[in-house]
Design a protein around this motif. Sequence first.
Motif, mmCIF file in Angstrom:
data_model
loop_
_atom_site.group_PDB
_atom_site.id
_atom_site.type_symbol
_atom_site.label_atom_id
_atom_site.label_comp_id
_atom_site.label_asym_id
_atom_site.label_seq_id
_atom_site.Cartn_x
_atom_site.Cartn_y
_atom_site.Cartn_z
ATOM 1 N N ALA A 77 -11.546 -10.693 -24.739
ATOM 2 C CA ALA A 77 -12.412 -11.247 -25.994
ATOM 3 C C ALA A 77 -12.423 -12.695 -25.978
ATOM 4 O O ALA A 77 -13.478 -13.439 -26.024
ATOM 5 N N SER A 194 -10.939 -5.166 -27.286
ATOM 6 C CA SER A 194 -11.635 -6.080 -27.167
ATOM 7 C C SER A 194 -13.106 -6.157 -27.967
ATOM 8 O O SER A 194 -13.695 -6.917 -28.505
ATOM 9 N N LEU A 198 -14.566 -8.073 -31.016
ATOM 10 C CA LEU A 198 -15.575 -8.860 -30.618
ATOM 11 C C LEU A 198 -16.834 -8.352 -31.758
ATOM 12 O O LEU A 198 -17.936 -9.094 -32.019
#
Length: 314
Positions: A77, A194, A198
């Motif tokens: 990320a 991630s 995100l």
Amino acid sequence: MTWKNWLLLIVLALVWGATFPFGKIALVEIPPFVLAFLRVLLAALVLHALLAMRGLVFPRDPSMLGAFLVMGLLNNAVPFSLILWGQTGISASLASILNATTPIFTVLVASVLFRQESLRAYRVAGIAVGFAGVALLLLPGLEAGALARLSGEPVWAQALCLGAALSYAFAAAFARRFRGIPVMVAATGQLTGSSLLLLPLALWQALSVPGGWTPAAVGPAAWACVVALGTACTALAYLIYFRLLTEAGATNASLVTLLIPVSAVLISASLLGEALSVLQMAGMAVLLLGLLLLDGRVLALLRRSRHPAGGRRL
């Protein structure tokens, strides 16, 4: 290193090198945080499908899920977002060169902060030479006047790429707790983590674009780059890297760090028409020399050439 290992190493360098020009092309139509989210989401979906095909079970333990979130933050990320954000201001070639500082930061984090490794003399020399190369790369942006205008590579964008390399270093130190876990499970876990991290950032950026950002406004070339980033440059690259780790060892697998900037520069030149300045080429050469010193194998070869096995030492 067998010939198959060398082939895997070259393919991995080409795939990861292509990440930078593919990202540069997609950034024309897709905001950086949205692009980072699409990349990890697509890669996570591919690896989850492979897990199911191989009969591997995704962990449900809360502590392991938390570790996946942390690893996803540090290894995907943060660095993916920073590199793509940085590429809105600098060339794909320069971004790839700055990303090659990852081993330097990794040694510093592992040896100085976490005491996981010893800081030997050749590593200190490699760190010093490597940062000298970084200084050459940053010099045009730090200089006032004609040199800065000629470069056109802002320092803030270069700093973001260096921040990504630092994040990778912390990820390498954190990854030690995943020993004993199948590598595909670990890769799938971090990419899933991630993706979750995100998602809100990507939604915020998509909504904050003047007039709003919609997938319908993205052309086929940009979508092709997104697919390549998620499948080849992330999912496939992880599988190749972990196989190389298993078959050739971490030291040999780390050679990819030296090859990625070269492949990225060549691919960026062919796809984007990018060209490095003389100072940037010098900075890359000095940085790669620092990585060679940091690796230690060059010094070992020199010692063996001076003192061959069975030879007489004076």
